[in-house]
Design a protein around this motif. Structure first.
Motif, PDB file in Angstrom:
ATOM      1  N   CYS A  63       0.854  -1.189   0.000  1.00 28.97           N
ATOM      2  CA  CYS A  63       0.000   0.000   0.000  1.00 28.97           C
ATOM      3  C   CYS A  63       0.884   1.231   0.000  1.00 28.97           C
ATOM      4  O   CYS A  63       1.767   1.374   0.846  1.00 28.97           O
ATOM      5  CB  CYS A  63      -0.916  -0.008   1.217  1.00 28.97           C
ATOM      6  N   LEU A  98      -6.941   5.322   9.482  1.00 28.40           N
ATOM      7  CA  LEU A  98      -6.021   4.380  10.138  1.00 28.40           C
ATOM      8  C   LEU A  98      -6.012   4.473  11.659  1.00 28.40           C
ATOM      9  O   LEU A  98      -5.606   3.533  12.340  1.00 28.40           O
ATOM     10  CB  LEU A  98      -4.587   4.646   9.640  1.00 28.40           C
ATOM     11  N   VAL A 142      -2.477  -2.181  10.195  1.00 29.18           N
ATOM     12  CA  VAL A 142      -2.312  -2.661   8.825  1.00 29.18           C
ATOM     13  C   VAL A 142      -2.293  -4.194   8.854  1.00 29.18           C
ATOM     14  O   VAL A 142      -1.693  -4.790   9.747  1.00 29.18           O
ATOM     15  CB  VAL A 142      -0.986  -2.112   8.248  1.00 29.18           C
ATOM     16  N   ALA A 170       3.122  -1.465   3.959  1.00 29.06           N
ATOM     17  CA  ALA A 170       2.488  -0.168   3.708  1.00 29.06           C
ATOM     18  C   ALA A 170       3.464   0.949   4.005  1.00 29.06           C
ATOM     19  O   ALA A 170       4.179   0.899   4.998  1.00 29.06           O
ATOM     20  CB  ALA A 170       1.249  -0.028   4.580  1.00 29.06           C
ATOM     21  N   SER A 208      -0.061   2.386  13.199  1.00 33.14           N
ATOM     22  CA  SER A 208      -0.914   1.450  12.450  1.00 33.14           C
ATOM     23  C   SER A 208      -0.083   0.410  11.699  1.00 33.14           C
ATOM     24  O   SER A 208      -0.618  -0.589  11.238  1.00 33.14           O
ATOM     25  CB  SER A 208      -1.778   2.218  11.451  1.00 33.14           C
ATOM     26  N   PHE A 267       2.220   1.501   9.190  1.00 31.65           N
ATOM     27  CA  PHE A 267       2.760   2.149   7.992  1.00 31.65           C
ATOM     28  C   PHE A 267       4.201   2.575   8.247  1.00 31.65           C
ATOM     29  O   PHE A 267       4.537   2.997   9.352  1.00 31.65           O
ATOM     30  CB  PHE A 267       1.950   3.410   7.656  1.00 31.65           C
ATOM     31  N   ALA A 284      -5.754   3.409   2.506  1.00 26.67           N
ATOM     32  CA  ALA A 284      -5.701   3.130   3.941  1.00 26.67           C
ATOM     33  C   ALA A 284      -6.654   1.987   4.294  1.00 26.67           C
ATOM     34  O   ALA A 284      -6.300   1.078   5.059  1.00 26.67           O
ATOM     35  CB  ALA A 284      -6.059   4.396   4.729  1.00 26.67           C
ATOM     36  N   ALA A 314      -5.199  -1.219   3.208  1.00 26.15           N
ATOM     37  CA  ALA A 314      -4.085  -1.623   4.075  1.00 26.15           C
ATOM     38  C   ALA A 314      -4.609  -2.328   5.329  1.00 26.15           C
ATOM     39  O   ALA A 314      -4.068  -3.340   5.758  1.00 26.15           O
ATOM     40  CB  ALA A 314      -3.260  -0.395   4.455  1.00 26.15           C
ATOM     41  N   ILE A 315      -5.680  -1.805   5.891  1.00 25.09           N
ATOM     42  CA  ILE A 315      -6.238  -2.395   7.114  1.00 25.09           C
ATOM     43  C   ILE A 315      -6.811  -3.791   6.839  1.00 25.09           C
ATOM     44  O   ILE A 315      -6.547  -4.744   7.566  1.00 25.09           O
ATOM     45  CB  ILE A 315      -7.347  -1.486   7.697  1.00 25.09           C
TER      46      ILE A 315
END
Lengths: 469, 205
Positions: A342, A362, A367, A373, A398, A400, A452, A455-456
């Motif tokens: 991501c 986020l 993630v 990410a 998160s 990232f 985002a 990514a989660i």
């Protein structure tokens, strides 16, 4: 032929002459340069024994090749080091203002010039980069040029060019919640096609455009080129002027009032004539994701990848090429397709508002384990502002990676690349084959909020479902 | 790769050469020259990397790898050729591979401008004619003679009325496609414009 549009007015103001061949000679008010497309232009100046005509009208920064992890000099990559050094030397030799790494003002050229107030209404702006259309968000006429034209601008502050036709894209109603400027422009490109804009400047107008912030307007104009239009613009308004106020290089004191009076006179007349007008209903747009190998191959998040039979003859061939390259099946839902990388950043969506909305999605979430990410702020200014707001921490918490500013994996000239046939959810602008650094890498373009969300969940998701939770 | 590369100079009135067909719409400049090859401060070695990733994928069967195309110099393409990035590296790579002219259904704007600026005329033909050339069973050895004065392309049994922007055609015939000198001629007008533009005065810091 268009008449009395902003494009006509700015073009006419900057026209120097009609060249013997019939092209116009156009004065370039602001010339932006970076390390990739300028070295050969400076080389050509030297070969022709020419000087830079107006060094004050050119501004440089470094963005395409900069590493986003370790920026200490010399860069690990010798070729990248050679390129930044060449730019440093050229700027020094020709007395060109240069925002280098660590200056506080370095970043992606199309993020930097607006945030410094260099980009202003009524200017012609050229840069050896196709996303120069970004600056049209301020009511300037801005377009990408090649290296030979960079040479011409350096030597003469002018280029030879044929006037473009003007198409107004009237965006009615308003975008709904969870739908962003990126979705709007992807939808426009899908509706009109990737080559509809060839020979045109796009004027974006209408209630949905008026409601956008300056940063969102930049996202829209930025991707005009993905629709084939090398220039996209929006008539300046109060939002434009408010954004400009107190920027480092915007006019000051008594100059501000004069500038404002002039800027306010700059817009398409109510009865101006366009070569073409297209209407788009913004309220019907969903979060949009590309599924193929051109930015025109996109669908709403709840739609299926089109079947061959649903496509026009011309689009069929390219769709078949896309199914094969992407390993997607016609009729397959775009939602829930797993993603591995991501990327939030780029001149399309690497500004502070992009980081804010992604951080909002986020916050308090993690993630997915299967996802790498990273977020690359569009400029040092964006990065600093984000840090002041604590956004960097939200990203890091998160999962990232928080990187240094640059173009990064939008075009993967540095070491940020996809590997093998990885799928990326990307806030950038191009999903061409191999674009993100791996010859078989796959790119799904979407808004930063949608990246985002992907990514989660580790898969393409509808960000509106996350917002409502 | 051809032997010594010499860039074009002066007037361009006629181009003779063998055709090479590349089929597909929307072939972008990232495909023509992938971004990693943009890490250079001159264009000299770009020719060998043209279509690098596409060629690797096709393992020798890409048109730019076929033996019979080795000496080809007129590229035949479909629509929106050269879309995407403004990188002049794309036409520079094509030119250094040996391409001297391109005939297609349509071209992306910036790519087209870049080609003109470095001396590669780009012509358009309707889809039907492009297909006729691309499907010609003798395509392998189809030689065309392009006459810029009359915008004509002729082969043994074929003849096409090519389209090219009038301004581009005139620039090739006069040699002014290399625009710098024509632009420099108007130095006084440039100075006047600089002094007249309203925003130059606002921006004195």
């Amino acid at each position: 032929m268009s008449q009395d549009t902003l494009f006509d007015k700015v073009w006419d103001l900057h026209k120097i002459s009609k060249l013997p061949g019939g092209s116009d000679q156009i004065f370039i008010g602001l010339h932006l340069i970076h390390e990739v497309t300028s070295p050969q232009a400076f080389g050509a100046l030297k070969d022709k024994n020419l000087k830079v005509k107006f060094p004050d009208r050119t501004v440089a920064t470094v963005d395409h090749i900069v590493p986003t992890d370790n920026q200490s000099r010399p860069f690990k990559d010798n070729l990248a080091e050679q390129m930044i050094k060449t730019l440093e030397n050229n700027c020094l030799e020709h007395k060109i203002r240069f925002f280098n790494i660590g200056s506080g003002n370095q970043g992606i050229v199309h993020v930097v010039a607006p945030e410094l107030g260099l980009t202003q209404p009524g200017m012609t702006i050229a840069c050896g980069d196709s996303h120069t259309s970004t600056h049209g968000a301020f009511g300037s006429i801005a377009f990408g040029i090649g290296t030979s034209q960079v040479r011409d601008v350096l030597a003469t502050q002018t280029i030879a060019m044929n006037k473009l036709k003007v198409r107004q894209i009237w965006c009615e109603n308003q975008l709904s919640n969870g739908v962003f400027a990126k979705d709007l422009i992807l939808h426009v490109i899908n509706t009109l096609g990737v080559k509809a804009g060839v020979g045109f400047a796009y004027e974006f107008a209408g209630p949905a455009i008026n409601a956008l912030s300056m940063e969102e307007r930049m996202t829209v104009c930025n991707m005009s080129i993905e629709g084939g239009a090398r220039c996209g613009y929006i008539n300046p308004d109060e939002k434009t002027f408010n954004y400009m106020k107190n920027k480092l290089y915007s006019p000051k004191n008594q100059h501000w009032e004069k500038a404002l009076t002039w800027w306010k006179s700059l817009k398409s007349d109510e009865d101006s004539i366009y070569d073409d007008v297209i209407k788009i209903d913004a309220s019907k747009i969903e979060p949009t994701v590309t599924w193929g190998i051109t930015p025109g191959q996109s669908i709403g998040i709840n739609q299926q990848i089109p079947l061959v039979d649903e496509l026009s003859h011309d689009d069929k061939l390219l769709a078949e090429e896309a199914y094969e390259y992407m390993s997607f099946k016609p009729g397959q839902s775009i939602k829930d397709i797993p993603v591995e990388v991501c990327f939030i950043g780029s001149c399309t969506n690497g500004r502070i508002s992009d980081l804010r909305i992604a951080a909002k999605v986020l916050k308090g979430k993690k993630v997915s384990n299967n996802v790498k990410a990273f977020v690359v702020p569009g400029s040092e200014k964006v990065a600093n502002e984000a840090k002041q707001e604590g956004l960097d921490q939200i990203f890091k918490d998160s999962g990232f990676q928080w990187r240094e500013p640059g173009c990064s994996m939008c075009l993967a000239m540095n070491s940020d690349k996809l590997t093998g046939n990885q799928i990326s959810a990307s806030s950038s602008n191009r999903n061409f084959k191999g674009r993100q650094g791996s010859p078989s890498g796959r790119t799904l373009l979407m808004s930063p909020a949608m990246v985002a969300a992907a990514a989660i969940n580790g898969k393409v998701s509808d960000v509106r479902e996350l917002f409502s939770k | 790769m051809k032997s010594e590369f010499t860039p074009p100079i002066g007037t361009i009135t006629q181009i003779k050469g063998q055709c090479i067909s590349l089929i597909g719409n929307d072939i972008d400049t990232d495909r023509i020259i992938p971004a990693r090859f943009l890490k250079c401060v001159n264009f000299d070695s770009l020719g060998e990397s043209v279509f690098e990733d596409d060629r690797k994928t096709l393992k020798g069967s890409h048109p730019f790898d076929l033996k019979e195309n080795k000496n080809a110099s007129i590229l035949i393409v479909n629509s929106n050729f050269g879309c995407g990035s403004s990188r002049e590296h794309a036409p520079q790579a094509l030119m250094r591979w040996g391409i001297k002219a391109i005939i297609g259904e349509s071209f992306a704007d910036i790519f087209y401008n870049n080609c003109i600026a470095i001396g590669i005329p780009c012509f358009t033909l309707p889809n039907k004619s492009i297909k006729e050339i691309q499907n010609n069973k003798d395509n392998k050895f189809l030689f065309l003679e392009i006459d810029l004065k009359n915008s004509l392309a002729k082969a043994k049994d074929l003849s096409f009325n090519l389209e090219i922007k009038e301004s581009s055609r005139k620039m090739f015939l006069s040699g002014e496609w290399d625009a710098t000198s024509a632009l420099l001629m108007n130095n006084n007008l440039i100075e006047n414009k600089f002094n007249q533009l309203p925003y130059i005065k606002f921006n004195i810091h």
